[in-house]
Design a protein around this motif. Structure first.
Motif, PDB file in Angstrom:
ATOM      1  N   ALA A 120       0.829  -1.210   0.000  1.00  0.00           N
ATOM      2  CA  ALA A 120       0.000   0.000   0.000  1.00  0.00           C
ATOM      3  C   ALA A 120       0.863   1.259   0.000  1.00  0.00           C
ATOM      4  O   ALA A 120       0.518   2.264   0.600  1.00  0.00           O
ATOM      5  CB  ALA A 120      -0.939   0.014   1.197  1.00  0.00           C
ATOM      6  N   GLY A 121       1.998   1.195  -0.637  1.00  0.00           N
ATOM      7  CA  GLY A 121       2.852   2.374  -0.732  1.00  0.00           C
ATOM      8  C   GLY A 121       3.618   2.689   0.528  1.00  0.00           C
ATOM      9  O   GLY A 121       4.149   3.776   0.675  1.00  0.00           O
ATOM     10  N   GLU A 122       3.673   1.731   1.462  1.00  0.00           N
ATOM     11  CA  GLU A 122       4.451   1.945   2.685  1.00  0.00           C
ATOM     12  C   GLU A 122       5.483   0.834   2.818  1.00  0.00           C
ATOM     13  O   GLU A 122       5.232  -0.303   2.430  1.00  0.00           O
ATOM     14  CB  GLU A 122       3.532   1.895   3.917  1.00  0.00           C
ATOM     15  N   LEU A 123       6.601   1.205   3.404  1.00  0.00           N
ATOM     16  CA  LEU A 123       7.592   0.185   3.687  1.00  0.00           C
ATOM     17  C   LEU A 123       7.039  -0.727   4.760  1.00  0.00           C
ATOM     18  O   LEU A 123       6.545  -0.270   5.777  1.00  0.00           O
ATOM     19  CB  LEU A 123       8.879   0.829   4.201  1.00  0.00           C
ATOM     20  N   GLN A 124       7.112  -2.037   4.526  1.00  0.00           N
ATOM     21  CA  GLN A 124       6.566  -2.901   5.577  1.00  0.00           C
ATOM     22  C   GLN A 124       7.566  -3.916   6.069  1.00  0.00           C
ATOM     23  O   GLN A 124       7.328  -4.542   7.086  1.00  0.00           O
ATOM     24  CB  GLN A 124       5.287  -3.557   5.074  1.00  0.00           C
ATOM     25  N   GLU A 125       8.661  -4.090   5.391  1.00  0.00           N
ATOM     26  CA  GLU A 125       9.636  -5.027   5.912  1.00  0.00           C
ATOM     27  C   GLU A 125      11.028  -4.461   5.691  1.00  0.00           C
ATOM     28  O   GLU A 125      11.477  -4.322   4.559  1.00  0.00           O
ATOM     29  CB  GLU A 125       9.492  -6.381   5.202  1.00  0.00           C
TER      30      GLU A 125
ATOM     31  N   PRO B 210       8.420  -4.867  16.451  1.00  0.00           N
ATOM     32  CA  PRO B 210       8.691  -3.577  15.800  1.00  0.00           C
ATOM     33  C   PRO B 210       8.098  -3.474  14.395  1.00  0.00           C
ATOM     34  O   PRO B 210       7.776  -2.388  13.944  1.00  0.00           O
ATOM     35  CB  PRO B 210      10.223  -3.520  15.741  1.00  0.00           C
ATOM     36  N   ARG B 211       7.931  -4.624  13.727  1.00  0.00           N
ATOM     37  CA  ARG B 211       7.345  -4.556  12.380  1.00  0.00           C
ATOM     38  C   ARG B 211       5.914  -4.059  12.450  1.00  0.00           C
ATOM     39  O   ARG B 211       5.465  -3.270  11.624  1.00  0.00           O
ATOM     40  CB  ARG B 211       7.387  -5.931  11.729  1.00  0.00           C
ATOM     41  N   VAL B 212       5.211  -4.555  13.466  1.00  0.00           N
ATOM     42  CA  VAL B 212       3.813  -4.137  13.622  1.00  0.00           C
ATOM     43  C   VAL B 212       3.748  -2.658  13.965  1.00  0.00           C
ATOM     44  O   VAL B 212       2.958  -1.903  13.390  1.00  0.00           O
ATOM     45  CB  VAL B 212       3.142  -4.984  14.728  1.00  0.00           C
ATOM     46  N   VAL B 213       4.615  -2.256  14.887  1.00  0.00           N
ATOM     47  CA  VAL B 213       4.620  -0.843  15.276  1.00  0.00           C
ATOM     48  C   VAL B 213       4.923   0.024  14.066  1.00  0.00           C
ATOM     49  O   VAL B 213       4.269   1.037  13.813  1.00  0.00           O
ATOM     50  CB  VAL B 213       5.671  -0.595  16.383  1.00  0.00           C
ATOM     51  N   SER B 214       5.909  -0.398  13.314  1.00  0.00           N
ATOM     52  CA  SER B 214       6.302   0.377  12.143  1.00  0.00           C
ATOM     53  C   SER B 214       5.133   0.539  11.175  1.00  0.00           C
ATOM     54  O   SER B 214       4.853   1.635  10.693  1.00  0.00           O
ATOM     55  CB  SER B 214       7.476  -0.329  11.452  1.00  0.00           C
TER      56      SER B 214
END
Lengths: 161, 963
Positions: A120-125, B210-214
C-alpha cells in the motif's frame, strides 16, 4: 506514501511498474513517458530528485537501470533513497548479483519481492533476512506444488480429462 | 467484458494449443530478438494468441496466458482490463503457482473504480483472508485488497481483516503489519469501517513486534497527513512514548511526520518535543532522520528558537556538502520552509545560497531561485533583482528565462507593491529586454505599458528606456523582442513630450530594419511616428508664436521664457489635469521637471524649419511604400500619416519663410487639433468597468441576440487584454477622423468623460524626484567571465536580508483601480503554503463544528490531489464514525459510558473529576494523555465560546477512546 515504482532502463525500456495509487492504463503510459523523458536526460552527479506535477520523484541509477519512486511533496526523499537501495540489495541477494536480464525473465519474481517490501505504498519489511526467508518459503511452496502437478499420474489425469 | 464477448466467436483452444503453448520465456525471447520496428505486429500477434489461450479450461494454459498478458501489460503498456474476469477465475485455484500468478495479474490490472468484476472477488478474498488459509495466501489477498479496495469491498471485508489485525488472536498473526497497511487503505476509502478497524490499529502501536509498530505508525502518518490531524491528537502520548523508546530510524521518521502535523495544534506538545528533537539532531548519524528532524522543527516548532538554531546549523552542513547534491538540494528546500520571520537563517547561508545559483544541477538552481525570491521585500528587491538579472546574462538560456520570470512576477506582484523607485525598475526592464536569452517579451511589454499608464512619475525614464531600445538596430532581428519594441514605440509616441530629442526618435522608428517587424508592431511604430510628428509641429508653432509675441512686446527674456515654458508644457499640463486641453493654452503652473526638460531642448533647439522639413521628407520616403501594404492596420495608419503630410504641404507659405506658419493660421489649427486629440490621457481600465455601466432603460440586449452571449462573455475573460484593447481602439478610432472632425471627437470624448467620470482616473499631482539610485545597467558587475559564483557572492554583500532603507524620495503614486485590479498578477503561492492553509482551514471548521462546504479552493485541492480523492469524505466520516465507535467501546468496557457522555456534554470542564476506571494500565503516559488532551479540550473551549454545546460530544469521544 509511495504512489508508484518504476524501473526504466537507460534506453527507456520499462522493466517493472507498480502502482499504489489508482491510475488508468492510459495515465500509466503517459506518466512513464513523461518521467523517462525527465529522468534519463539528467546527467550523473546531479541530485536524485525531480519535481513532477506537485509530487516528487526520487530516482537512483544502478548499472543500466533507473529505479524511480514517486512520493508526496512532504515525504522524506532520503528515506526513499534508502528504500530503493534496500530493494536493490534484496534483489541482488536473491538473484546473486542481479542484472537487467534477471529482471526481464523473472519479472514476476521481482514483483513478489517488491510486494514483500512495500505494501500500500508503505515500507513494511525493513529486514533483508526476513524478506529472503519469506520469498524462499513461497518459492518452495510453489516448487512442491509444481512437482506434484508434473507427476505422471497427474499428467495422465489431465490428458484424459 | 470485451474479452468474453469476442472470444465466444473464436474457436475454442484445442489440446494442441495447450501442448504447444509458448511460454513466457519464449515470448520474451521473441520480443527481444525482433528487428526494430516490428514490435507492434509482434505484440498484436501475441495478444491474439493470449486471447485464445486464456479461455482454455486447462488451468495451466490459462495461467501461462495470464502471465504473458501480465508481462505485456506491465512492461509494454498493453491494456489488460479485459482479462479481469480470467484473473478472477484463477484466484480460487488450489495451486500456489496459479494463485500467485492470478493475484499478481489482478493486483496489477484491477482498478478500484473501473473494474466492474471487482465485487465478484469478495468471496474469494474473504476465503483467503480467513485464519485457516495458509499465510502466503492471506498475504496475497491483503496485497490485492490494499491496491484495489473500492469502498464496497472495504466495507464487506473489514470484519475479515480483524482477526489478522487484532492482538487478541493468539498467537498474533504474522501478517499483522500487512493487515495494518490494508486497514489503512480500507479506512481511507471507506470511513464506515472506522468502528471495526481503528481500535485494533491503535493497539498495534503497543505491540512488542517492531514490524507491527512500524506498519501502524506508517498508517497513522499517512492518515494524519492526508486528513485532519487534530483527530489524532489524543494519541500523542502514545506517539511520544514511541519517540522516546524506538531505535528504528524508519519508525522515527514516520513519528516525526506525525508530530510535524500535531505540534502546531497543541503548544504544550510542541514544547515537549523540543528536547527529544534536539537530542536526535545532535545524536543521529542518519541524514534522512536528521533531515526529517529539521523539517519537523521548521514546520512544527518555528517558535522554539533553540531548536530552530540547531536545525539551521544542520542545514548549513547540508548546504556545505560539496559532494552530495541531494543534501544541497534538501538544504535549500528546508530553508524555504522557514518564513520571512527567520530570514536571518537565509542570510547566514547567503553565500551558499547564491553559489547554488551556479550549481550544475538545474533543480538545485531552481530551488535556490525560489528560496531567494521568497526572501524579497521592498527593502532588498533592488539588490536582489540586480543580482539576478546580471546573473541571468551569464547563465544558460532556460535558467536565464526562469530568472527573468521570477523577477518579473515578484516585482509585478500586486501592482508593483514592492517597487519604490520606478525609474530604477523601468531601466531594469530595459536591461532584461537586452538579455540575449530573453523570451519573456510579452510580460515585459505588458509591464512597460502598464507602468506608463499607472505611474506618472516613471514616464520620463520610461521614454528614455524606450528610446534606447528603439534606437538599437540589433534588437530588431529578435522575434522574442518585437513585443517589447512595440511597447517601447507606443510609450515613446504617447509620452513624446518627455523625449529629449523627438527627431532622433522618428529616425529610430523609421530605420530600415523595422521591415523585420511583424505588421502589427509596425502599425504601432507608424502610429508613434504620427504622434511624434504632431508633437514636433505643435511645439515649433507654439515657440514661434511666443517669440513673435515677445518680439512684439517688451522683450524681457525672463518673461518670454516663462511663457515658453507654460506654452510648451501645455500638453503635459493637459495630461496632468485631465482636462481636454484645447483651452488650456494659457498655461498652468506645473512641476519644474518638464520645464527643465524643455529648456534643455530649447538649448539645442531641434525644431527649426529645416529640421522639420527634413523630418517630413524622411517620413514620407520611409512610409510611402507602406501605403500599399497588405496589412490593413499598417496601411491605414500609413495613410493617416501621409494624409497629414500632404495637408501640410498644400499650404505653400511654410516652406519659404518661418513666419509662414504664423501667417497661415491653418497649420496651427490643424496641429493644435491633432495635438489635443493625442493629449487625452489613456488610463488603465478596470476589469470590472464594464459591469458598472448601467443598462439604459428600454434597451433590450437579450432579445434576438441571446445566441451571441458567448461573444460578450469572451470579452470579460482577459483583464490585460482589456487594457491594450482600449489603447488600440482609442488610437484607431481617433486617427480615422481627419482633422476637421477631430474637434467633434474631442468634445465627444470630453462629454463622455464628464458623464462617466467614475470610470476615469482622478488626476493627481506628483512629487518631485531625483535620481539618487544607481541605474541597473551601471557597470556594477565586473565583466570578467572568471569564477561566476565568486562574483555573485561578492555582489551580495548587503543583500537578501530586509533592512531599513532610507528612502530618499517617496514612492510615486501607482494607480490602482479596485479590488479586482491586479488580481491576475498576484503570485500563486507555493503549493505547500496553500495546502497548509486549506488544512488549517479544515481544522478550524472542524473545531467550530461547521459544516464543511466544499469551497472553491478546497475543490481545487481535491482536484489536484485526485490520487487522494477520498480525503474529505474520510475526514467527515471519521469524526462521525468515531463517535459511533466510542459507543461500541463504551458498551464493552464501561456500563456507565452513555450517561458519562451526556454529563460531559453539559459539563465539559468537569470531565476530569468523573471517576475513571483505575486500570493497571494507568501509567504515567496515560496520565499524560488525559492531561494533554484535556488541555487541548480547554484550548478549544476558549476558541469555541458559544458553540460549546453543539460540538462538545466530538472531543470527549476521542478522550474516552484513549482510556
Amino acid at each position: 506514501m509511495i504512489h508508484f515504482v518504476i524501473l526504466i532502463s537507460r534506453q527507456g525500456k520499462v522493466r517493472l511498474t507498480k502502482w499504489y495509487s489508482p491510475y488508468s492504463q492510459k495515465e500509466r503510459t503517459k506518466v512513464i513517458r513523461e518521467l523517462s523523458g525527465m529522468i534519463l536526460t539528467r546527467g550523473p552527479k546531479l541530485c536524485n530528485f525531480v519535481e513532477w506535477k506537485g509530487y516528487k520523484v526520487v530516482y537512483r541509477r544502478y548499472a543500466s537501470l533507473y529505479f524511480c519512486m514517486c512520493i508526496d511533496a512532504d515525504d522524506n526523499e532520503l528515506e526513499i533513497l534508502e528504500i530503493i537501495h534496500h530493494f536493490v540489495e534484496i534483489l541482488d541477494r536473491y538473484f546473486g548479483s542481479v542484472c537487467e536480464l534477471d529482471l526481464i525473465f523473472n519479472f514476476h519474481k521481482a514483483y513478489y519481492i517488491l510486494d514483500e517490501i512495500l505494501i500500500a505504498g508503505e515500507l513494511q519489511e525493513s529486514s533483508k533476512k526476513t524478506v529472503a526467508r519469506l520469498i524462499a518459503a513461497q518459492d518452495s511452496l510453489v516448487e512442491t506444488a509444481k512437482e506434484q502437478a508434473s507427476s505422471i499420474s497427474n499428467m495422465i489425469a489431465q490428458a484424459t480429462k | 467484458m470485451a474479452g468474453g464477448s469476442s472470444s465466444s466467436t473464436a474457436p475454442a483452444p484445442s489440446l494442441v494449443d495447450s501442448l504447444f503453448q509458448r511460454s513466457l520465456d519464449d515470448l520474451i525471447k521473441s520480443l527481444r530478438s525482433q528487428p526494430a520496428g516490428a514490435e507492434p505486429t509482434l505484440l498484436s500477434r501475441a495478444l491474439a494468441e493470449i486471447r485464445r489461450e486464456i479461455r482454455s479450461s486447462d488451468p495451466d494454459t490459462k495461467a501461462i496466458a495470464l502471465q504473458k498478458l501480465t508481462y505485456l501489460s506491465s512492461l509494454h503498456g498493453l491494456d489488460a482490463s479485459w482479462a479481469a474476469f480470467h484473473a478472477l477465475e484463477l484466484l480460487p485455484s488450489p495451486s500456489p503457482l496459479h494463485k500467485r500468478l492470478a493475484y499478481l495479474a489482478a493486483s496489477l490490472s484491477f482498478h478500484p473504480s473501473t473494474t466492474d468484476v471487482l465485487p465478484l472477488s469478495t468471496h474469494q478474498l474473504r476465503k483467503d483472508l480467513s485464519p485457516s488459509s495458509p499465510p502466503p495466501f492471506s498475504s496475497l489477498a491483503l496485497h490485492l485488497l490494499s491496491l484495489s479496495a473500492s469502498p464496497d469491498l472495504a466495507r464487506h471485508l473489514a470484519p475479515d481483516l480483524l482477526p489478522l489485525l487484532s492482538s487478541r488472536s493468539s498467537p498474533p498473526s504474522p501478517l499483522r503489519p500487512k493487515a495494518a497497511a490494508a486497514a489503512l487503505r480500507a479506512l481511507s476509502v471507506c470511513p464506515d469501517v472506522v468502528p471495526h478497524l481503528f481500535k485494533p490499529l491503535v493497539d498495534c502501536l503497543s505491540s512488542p513486534d517492531p514490524r507491527v509498530v512500524s506498519a501502524a505508525v506508517g498508517a497513522f502518518a499517512e492518515l494524519a497527513s492526508s486528513g485532519d490531524p487534530s483527530s489524532y491528537l489524543p494519541l500523542a502520548p502514545e506517539f511520544y512514548r514511541l519517540l522516546a523508546d524506538s531505535r528504528s530510524n524508519w519508525i522515527l521518521i514516520k513519528l516525526l511526520k506525525i508530530f510535524a502535523r500535531l505540534a502546531p495544534l497543541e503548544p504544550r506538545l510542541a514544547a515537549r518535543l523540543v528536547d527529544p528533537l534536539c537530542d536526535l539532531l545532535r545524536r543521529s548519524s542518519a541524514q534522512s532522520l536528521v533531515f526529517e528532524c529539521v523539517r519537523t522543527v521548521f514546520s512544527g516548532l518555528p517558535d522554539h528558537d533553540g531548536a530552530v538554531r540547531l536545525a539551521v546549523d544542520k542545514v548549513k552542513d547540508f548546504l556545505a556538502s560539496a559532494d552530495d547534491p541531494n543534501l544541497r538540494y534538501l538544504g535549500l528546500r528546508a530553508l524555504s520552509m522557514l518564513g520571512p520571520r527567520h530570514s536571518w537563517a537565509v542570510e547566514e547561508s547567503r553565500e551558499a545560497v547564491i553559489r547554488s545559483l551556479a550549481d550544475p544541477d538545474p533543480n538545485i538552481r531552481r530551488e535556490a531561485l525560489r528560496l531567494i525570491m521568497g526572501m524579497v521585500f521592498d527593502s532588498n528587491v533592488f539588490e536582489i533583482s540586480i543580482l539576478l538579472v546580471n546573473y541571468a546574462l551569464k547563465s544558460d538560456p532556460i535558467f536565464a528565462n526562469e530568472i527573468l520570470d521570477a523577477v518579473l512576477t515578484t516585482c509585478g506582484r500586486n501592482v508593483y507593491e514592492l517597487i519604490v523607485d520606478f525609474d530604477w525598475y523601468v531601466s531594469l526592464l530595459g536591461e532584461m529586454a537586452r538579455n540575449p536569452h530573453c523570451t519573456r517579451g510579452e510580460e515585459i511589454e505588458r509591464q512597460l505599458v502598464d507602468i506608463g499608464l499607472r505611474v506618472r512619475d516613471a514616464r520620463p525614464e520610461l521614454v528614455r528606456v524606450a528610446r534606447d531600445l528603439l534606437i538599437d538596430p540589433a534588437l530588431l532581428g529578435n522575434p522574442f523582442l518585437c513585443r517589447i519594441l512595440s511597447a517601447a514605440a507606443w510609450v515613446s509616441g504617447e509620452y513624446v513630450e518627455f523625449s529629449r530629442n523627438p527627431l532622433e526618435l522618428v529616425e529610430a522608428l523609421l530605420q530600415p530594419r523595422t521591415s523585420l517587424l511583424p505588421p502589427l508592431v509596425r502599425a504601432v511604430y507608424i502610429q508613434a511616428v504620427f504622434k511624434v510628428l504632431v508633437f514636433c509641429f505643435n511645439t515649433y508653432i507654439d515657440r514661434l508664436e511666443i517669440s513673435r509675441l515677445s518680439s512684439l512686446g517688451n522683450s524681457t527674456t525672463g518673461g518670454a521664457s516663462s511663457i515658453i515654458e507654460s506654452k510648451s508644457t501645455a500638453a503635459a499640463s493637459c495630461i496632468a489635469d485631465g482636462t481636454t486641453g484645447i483651452e488650456s493654452n494659457d498655461g498652468i503652473a506645473i512641476g519644474d521637471k518638464p520645464a527643465s526638460l524643455f529648456s534643455s531642448i530649447e538649448n539645442k533647439d531641434p525644431f527649426t524649419c529645416e529640421s522639420l522639413t527634413n523630418m517630413l521628407i524622411l517620413i514620407e520616403t520611409a512610409v510611402d511604400p507602406l501605403a500599399e501594404n497588405d496589412e490593413v492596420e499598417v496601411q491605414e495608419r500609413t495613410r493617416n500619416v501621409l494624409g497629414l503630410i500632404h495637408m501640410l504641404r498644400e499650404i505653400p507659405t511654410w516652406k519659404t519663410e518661418e513666419q509662414g506658419f504664423i501667417k497661415d493660421n491653418r497649420i496651427g489649427e490643424i496641429v493644435n487639433l491633432l495635438q489635443s486629440m493625442f493629449s487625452e490621457e489613456l488610463g488603465p481600465v478596470s476589469v470590472n468597468a464594464q459591469k458598472r455601466v448601467p443598462v439604459p432603460e428600454g434597451l433590450v440586449l437579450e432579445e434576438n441576440l441571446a445566441n451571441l452571449a458567448w461573444t460578450l462573455a469572451e470579452d470579460d475573460t482577459a483583464p490585460f487584454m482589456s487594457i491594450s484593447f482600449s489603447l488600440r481602439s482609442h488610437q484607431h478610432g481617433e486617427t480615422k477622423d481627419n482633422a476637421a472632425s477631430s474637434v467633434q471627437s474631442t468634445s465627444l470624448l470630453a462629454e463622455h468623460r464628464k458623464r462617466h467620470g467614475l470610470y476615469y482616473l482622478p488626476a493627481e499631482k506628483d512629487g518631485t524626484e531625483s535620481n539618487d539610485y544607481p541605474r541597473a545597467n551601471d557597470p556594477l558587475l565586473p565583466a570578467s567571465q572568471g569564477d561566476v559564483s565568486e562574483d555573485l557572492v561578492k555582489l551580495t554583500d548587503q543583500s537578501l536580508i530586509p533592512r531599513k532603507v532610507k528612502h530618499t524620495k517617496p514612492r510615486p503614486v501607482v494607480i490602482k483601480l479596485d479590488e479586482g485590479d491586479g488580481v491576475s498578477t498576484s503570485p500563486s503561492t507555493t503549493v505547500k503554503e496553500s495546502k497548509d492553509d486549506l488544512l488549517s482551514g479544515a481544522i478550524h471548521d472542524v473545531l467550530l463544528g461547521k459544516e464543511r462546504k466544499p469551497s472553491s479552493s478546497q475543490k481545487k485541492y481535491s482536484d489536484k490531489s485526485s490520487r487522494r480523492r477520498v480525503k474529505d469524505v474520510s475526514d467527515n466520516g471519521e469524526s462521525v464514525s468515531l463517535s459511533k465507535e466510542k459507543l461500541d467501546l463504551g458498551d464493552r468496557e464501561h456500563r456507565s459510558s452513555g450517561s458519562r457522555r451526556s454529563k460531559h456534554r453539559s459539563h465539559g470542564k468537569e470531565r476530569h473529576t468523573s471517576p475513571q476506571k483505575n486500570d493497571e494500565k494507568e501509567e504515567k503516559n496515560h496520565r499524560n494523555s488525559t492531561r494533554s488532551s484535556h488541555h487541548h479540550e480547554r484550548h478549544k473551549h476558549r476558541q469555541r465560546g458559544e458553540a460549546l454545546l453543539d460540538v462538545a460530544p466530538q472531543a470527549p469521544v476521542i478522550q474516552d477512546f484513549l482510556l
